[in-house]
Scaffold this active site. Structure first.
Site, PDB file in Angstrom:
ATOM      1  N   GLU A  52       0.825  -1.287  -0.010  1.00 52.08           N
ATOM      2  CA  GLU A  52       0.020  -0.010  -0.027  1.00 52.08           C
ATOM      3  C   GLU A  52       0.868   1.146  -0.049  1.00 52.08           C
ATOM      4  O   GLU A  52       0.459   2.222  -0.304  1.00 52.08           O
ATOM      5  CB  GLU A  52      -1.092   0.021   1.250  1.00 52.08           C
ATOM      6  CG  GLU A  52      -1.998  -0.816   1.048  1.00 52.08           C
ATOM      7  CD  GLU A  52      -2.870  -0.852  -0.071  1.00 52.08           C
ATOM      8  OE1 GLU A  52      -3.007   0.322  -0.577  1.00 52.08           O
ATOM      9  OE2 GLU A  52      -3.751  -1.801  -0.621  1.00 52.08           O
ATOM     10  N   TYR A 135      -5.851   6.694   4.239  1.00 57.04           N
ATOM     11  CA  TYR A 135      -6.218   5.660   3.195  1.00 57.04           C
ATOM     12  C   TYR A 135      -5.536   4.127   3.528  1.00 57.04           C
ATOM     13  O   TYR A 135      -6.155   3.176   3.686  1.00 57.04           O
ATOM     14  CB  TYR A 135      -5.900   5.988   1.702  1.00 57.04           C
ATOM     15  CG  TYR A 135      -5.731   4.695   0.748  1.00 57.04           C
ATOM     16  CD1 TYR A 135      -6.882   3.987   0.382  1.00 57.04           C
ATOM     17  CD2 TYR A 135      -4.378   4.490   0.587  1.00 57.04           C
ATOM     18  CE1 TYR A 135      -7.037   2.760  -0.300  1.00 57.04           C
ATOM     19  CE2 TYR A 135      -4.427   3.054  -0.302  1.00 57.04           C
ATOM     20  CZ  TYR A 135      -5.444   2.411  -0.608  1.00 57.04           C
ATOM     21  OH  TYR A 135      -5.465   1.394  -1.414  1.00 57.04           O
ATOM     22  N   ASP A 153      -9.455   4.577  -2.521  1.00 53.47           N
ATOM     23  CA  ASP A 153      -8.083   5.039  -3.467  1.00 53.47           C
ATOM     24  C   ASP A 153      -8.494   5.704  -4.725  1.00 53.47           C
ATOM     25  O   ASP A 153      -9.788   5.901  -5.007  1.00 53.47           O
ATOM     26  CB  ASP A 153      -7.234   3.757  -3.677  1.00 53.47           C
ATOM     27  CG  ASP A 153      -7.833   2.892  -4.631  1.00 53.47           C
ATOM     28  OD1 ASP A 153      -9.050   3.061  -5.272  1.00 53.47           O
ATOM     29  OD2 ASP A 153      -7.056   2.086  -5.249  1.00 53.47           O
TER      30      ASP A 153
END
Length: 363
Positions: A52, A135, A153
């Site tokens: 990520e 996020y 996202d």
């Protein structure tokens, strides 16, 4: 704005997205496939966190090789914590946004030293980790721990904005987009659902020429019904980027190239690079060489775009024989091993340009 109409449709939309994922999930090295995750298996939190962070403002295609390189070299978060920051930065070279790499190392050390090498499972605790924003915290909580978290996202942002014709321009529109995604996110399986939405956004609901004919939720999409899918999400007008000028200095001796370590603060901090003239986001470089002597100047050999400005680079090549440098920040690097120096993309471009120029000169 169409978020008000989602309550009645949410369950049906979620079911269709989830069903599509079972048979169409992308095969990615940090994922547990949906047919396995259905039994309760979850991916390694270290892998989810690493992927990520790498995926922030970077494509999946670019990240896969880096992820595999990092996990082979540093198999666990403890291994990464024990590494030198310079090695992390060198391995990261080419991915851009280098603050991510520095925060990666800080986070690995924090998790190892303060949390006994165990990532927290809750969003609120994940948000306390260095370099982990809203996020990333939601993604780790949902994907690695099975927590219900609302993950948004860029791909999900586009999908939800089109689905519910959210026409509030970004960034203000992010609030309504999150409301929409919150309504769709199931109590159980939030991680797989988020990844299902990411996949649809990446492979079907693309920014240009979306493949609406194969979208599992086409009949629910208000933007498709209006025939203006590419309008969403609505973005503010782009501002023209200022153009800065900088100069790199090529100092070569005995098939070795002089490199420096950039300052610990500022752009491309602590990375190896060619000597330069202190160009910056807000100002041109001064153009003065680090050594007295004869220089051959090549103008505007590289153009490179940063988030808030563009940079045009000249390259000055040292022509004199006498080289006097004793700075602690300097090192000589074999030219035939320069690809192992971990130069930022901007400097690597200049090295490649010079290699081509030497080829031309030899003809």
């Amino acid at each position: 704005m169409g978020v008000d109409r989602i309550t009645g449709e949410a369950q049906d939309i979620t079911a269709k997205i989830s069903a599509h994922y079972v048979d169409n999930a992308r095969n990615l090295p940090w994922r547990v496939p949906p047919k396995i995750s259905a039994s309760g298996a979850l991916p390694d939190p270290y892998h989810v966190w690493l992927s990520e962070v790498m995926l922030q403002q970077t494509t999946v295609a670019a990240v896969i090789a880096y992820f595999q390189k990092f996990t082979k070299r540093w198999p666990t978060v403890r291994d990464m914590a024990a590494a030198d920051e310079a090695d992390i930065l060198a391995a990261w070279a080419g991915l851009g946004y280098y603050a991510r790499a520095r925060n990666l190392h800080k986070c690995a050390r924090f998790v190892t030293d303060s949390l006994a090498g165990v990532f927290p499972s809750q969003e609120a605790e994940l948000l306390k980790l260095p370099g982990v924003g809203a996020y990333t915290a939601a993604a780790i909580a949902a994907i690695a721990f099975g927590e219900r978290a609302v993950v948004v996202d860029a791909n999900i942002e586009r999908l939800v904005a089109r689905l519910f014709v959210i026409d509030t321009p970004l960034p203000a529109g992010k609030t309504d987009i999150r409301i929409g995604m919150d309504a769709l996110t199931p109590k159980h399986g939030a991680g797989d659902f988020a990844q299902a939405c990411m996949d649809i956004g990446a492979s079907i609901c693309s920014a240009k020429a979306p493949k609406c004919e194969i979208c599992p939720i086409q009949t629910h999409c208000a933007a498709h019904a209006k025939g203006d899918q590419e309008r969403y999400p609505v973005k503010p007008p782009k501002k023209a980027k200022p153009i800065r000028k900088g100069r790199f200095f090529w100092i070569e001796q005995d098939e070795k190239l002089l490199l420096v370590t950039r300052p610990e603060k500022g752009m491309l901090a602590s990375m190896r690079a060619l000597p330069d003239d202190n160009w910056a986001a807000g100002t041109d470089g001064h153009g003065q060489p680090p050594l007295d002597g004869k220089w051959q100047l090549y103008e505007n050999i590289v153009q490179h775009s940063f988030t808030h400005f563009s940079l045009e680079i000249d390259l000055a090549v040292y022509q004199s024989e006498k080289i006097v440098t004793n700075s602690d920040d300097n090192s000589w690097w074999r030219l035939d091993e320069i690809d192992q120096a971990g130069l930022p993309t901007l400097y690597a471009k200049a090295v490649k340009w010079m290699a081509r120029q030497k080829e031309e000169d030899r003809k």
